[in-house]
Design a protein around this motif. Sequence first.
Motif, PDB file in Angstrom:
ATOM      1  N   VAL A 179       0.765  -1.014   0.161  1.00  0.00           N
ATOM      2  CA  VAL A 179       0.124   0.032  -0.009  1.00  0.00           C
ATOM      3  C   VAL A 179       1.123   1.026  -0.324  1.00  0.00           C
ATOM      4  CG1 VAL A 179      -2.467   0.977   0.928  1.00  0.00           C
ATOM      5  CG2 VAL A 179      -1.241  -2.050   1.532  1.00  0.00           C
ATOM      6  N   THR A 180       0.639   2.220  -0.698  1.00  0.00           N
ATOM      7  CA  THR A 180       1.108   3.608  -0.580  1.00  0.00           C
ATOM      8  C   THR A 180       0.377   4.729  -0.061  1.00  0.00           C
ATOM      9  OG1 THR A 180       0.458   4.417  -2.853  1.00  0.00           O
ATOM     10  CG2 THR A 180       3.099   3.086  -2.499  1.00  0.00           C
ATOM     11  N   GLY A 181       0.143   5.648   0.290  1.00  0.00           N
ATOM     12  CA  GLY A 181      -0.017   6.723   0.722  1.00  0.00           C
ATOM     13  C   GLY A 181      -0.282   6.318   2.753  1.00  0.00           C
ATOM     14  N   HIS A 246      -7.930   5.382   2.798  1.00  0.00           N
ATOM     15  CA  HIS A 246      -7.518   5.669   1.611  1.00  0.00           C
ATOM     16  C   HIS A 246      -6.061   5.775   1.498  1.00  0.00           C
ATOM     17  CE1 HIS A 246      -5.208   6.305   5.941  1.00  0.00           C
ATOM     18  NE2 HIS A 246      -3.937   7.044   4.873  1.00  0.00           N
ATOM     19  N   ARG A 248      -3.707   3.131  -1.336  1.00  0.00           N
ATOM     20  CA  ARG A 248      -3.367   3.640  -2.786  1.00  0.00           C
ATOM     21  C   ARG A 248      -3.082   1.200  -2.946  1.00  0.00           C
ATOM     22  NH1 ARG A 248      -2.514   7.914  -2.579  1.00  0.00           N
ATOM     23  NH2 ARG A 248      -0.338   7.565  -2.924  1.00  0.00           N
ATOM     24  N   CYS A 249      -3.821   0.466  -2.948  1.00  0.00           N
ATOM     25  CA  CYS A 249      -3.352  -0.935  -2.879  1.00  0.00           C
ATOM     26  C   CYS A 249      -2.203  -0.851  -4.093  1.00  0.00           C
ATOM     27  CB  CYS A 249      -4.897  -1.265  -2.487  1.00  0.00           C
ATOM     28  SG  CYS A 249      -3.981  -3.734  -2.385  1.00  0.00           S
ATOM     29  N   ARG A 250      -0.699  -0.939  -4.230  1.00  0.00           N
ATOM     30  CA  ARG A 250      -0.492  -1.624  -5.707  1.00  0.00           C
ATOM     31  C   ARG A 250      -1.050  -3.688  -5.361  1.00  0.00           C
ATOM     32  NH1 ARG A 250       5.335   1.469  -6.144  1.00  0.00           N
ATOM     33  NH2 ARG A 250       5.937  -0.763  -5.624  1.00  0.00           N
TER      34      ARG A 250
END
Length: 492
Positions: A179-181, A246, A248-250
């Motif tokens: 995940v990012t963010g 919230h 972002r799933c990579r």
Amino acid sequence: MARDVIVVGAGPVGLMTAGELRLGGADVVVYERLTAPTRQSRGASFTKRTAECFDQRGLLGRLGGTEPADSHFGGIPIDLGVLAQDHYGHRGVSQFRTERMLEDWVGELGVPVLRGREVTGVRQSDDGVVVAVDGPDGPAGESAAYLVGCDGGRSTVRKLAGIGFPGTDGRRGFLTADVTGVDTRKRRIGENLPGGSMVMAMDLEDGVTRVVVHEAGTPPPHDRDSLSFSDLADAWQRLTGESLHHGRCRWMSCFTDASRAAAEYRRGRVFLAGDAAHVQPPAMAQGLSVGVQDAVNLGWKLAAAVGGWAPEGLLDTYHAERHPVGEQLARNARAAIELRLTGQDMDPVREVVGELLAHRDAAEYAAGMLSNLGIRYDLAKGDHPLLGRRMPPDRALTLPDGTRTRVGELLRTGRGLLVTCDGAAARAARHHTGRVDTVTGTWTTTPGTTPGTAPDAVLVRPDGYVAWTSPGTTDDLGQALERWFGSARRAL
Ligand SMILES: Cc1cc2nc3c(=O)[nH]c(=O)nc-3n(C[C@H](O)[C@H](O)[C@H](O)COP(=O)(O)OP(=O)(O)OC[C@H]3O[C@@H](n4cnc5c(N)ncnc54)[C@H](O)[C@@H]3O)c2cc1C
């Protein structure tokens, strides 16, 4: 055209196997069903012994920056800092980076990696193996002297060869995502929660956080494809009170606690390595590492067989040496998962294990299992502490011209290595030129060098394990050379 060896699967283990085979002179091809490499982070850490395997082929530096990995057993930390020997693994290297490095290496060695080709059939005879391959031009048959299945936990090669895969089914499901963010608190070795739940959060590279959740009582899902990131974020919030929604799933996946080891690592001309030979919960962070070590054990032996100089029984030593490692891994994984995820009934056991691991000897033993430095093969009779163990690649020596080098550098050829402090042992090995490199030198004592008794002479196999020492081995050097490197009469 028939090849010496077909490798199925261009994951880390297939690529390492192919590189080792080519280094040993075999004509090898890799078939991979995917048309392009994945960007999956999966095995983002590897053990000390795997780092050494990369080092002894000159590959460790190609991976770029890594960080030391923490060690734990079932969530109980092991303080590696108090141990005499460096057991630290490496973390923070997404698996696709390791695969890219290995694919570049095998490309330089001239190994074709043929993508978009799925192996669907295997037939073996006394003198070879024929595989059926579905590729861009339709079905085809390819033949080789040997086949290595490095095609993952659901291995087609293993099933087609009829090799059993005993062990335990997955009873628990673990949701995992990159995940990012998100800036959630990091829990690098995971955090046990009341009732047998667990959450883990660790940094990968470029602002990516790996999160893993197990909610007590949650079995593996029937349909993994139906899972979404919000399922994971909901579970995370229920267990921690924190929101990841919230983010972002990579990449997302669900793994289980299934632990299995193949009943045979070799059947005739077919071999298994990596996840095809053993699976365990990724929480152990061992699959890639142990698979790469399978590859390093098998590659030179199979290359010796196709090169025509393998002594009798050499190929069988692959199962004899690596199957116990796979079985121990499966057992350890089951123990670590129960320790970690059984609810409060396990609390007293966790306390006892924690107390034991605070003792240096127990920590050293556990660290040896987890770093894979504790592996000792039955290679010869004798009492030298290095016999059957890996030769530390950081062991330094000074050559007669004053140059300093390390064992890790001397093993880069992929050949055996005889290090001797005088010329007598060197003479015994002169008929094995081309299979064994002989180096005369004196051991250099350097601060920080791995401790252990440096023998007057030592014979190291291409995989870095010590097959003979002087003093300390019952057999003489001639017998050890014949046992591992074939008859001197047929030497090159
Ligand atoms: C979330 C997660 C975290 C992990 N973390 C770690 C870790 O930190 N450390 C660690 O050591 N391990 C870790 N692992 C385990 C590691 O990812 C695996 O052990 C590793 O990928 C095994 O490599 P392999 O080459 O044996 O198999 P794979 O990586 O599965 O590669 C097999 C290849 O074979 C190909 N293939 C399959 N069938 C065929 C066919 N019939 N024909 C042609 N090609 C075929 C596939 O497409 C694939 O490319 C983790 C795994 C997961 C899921």
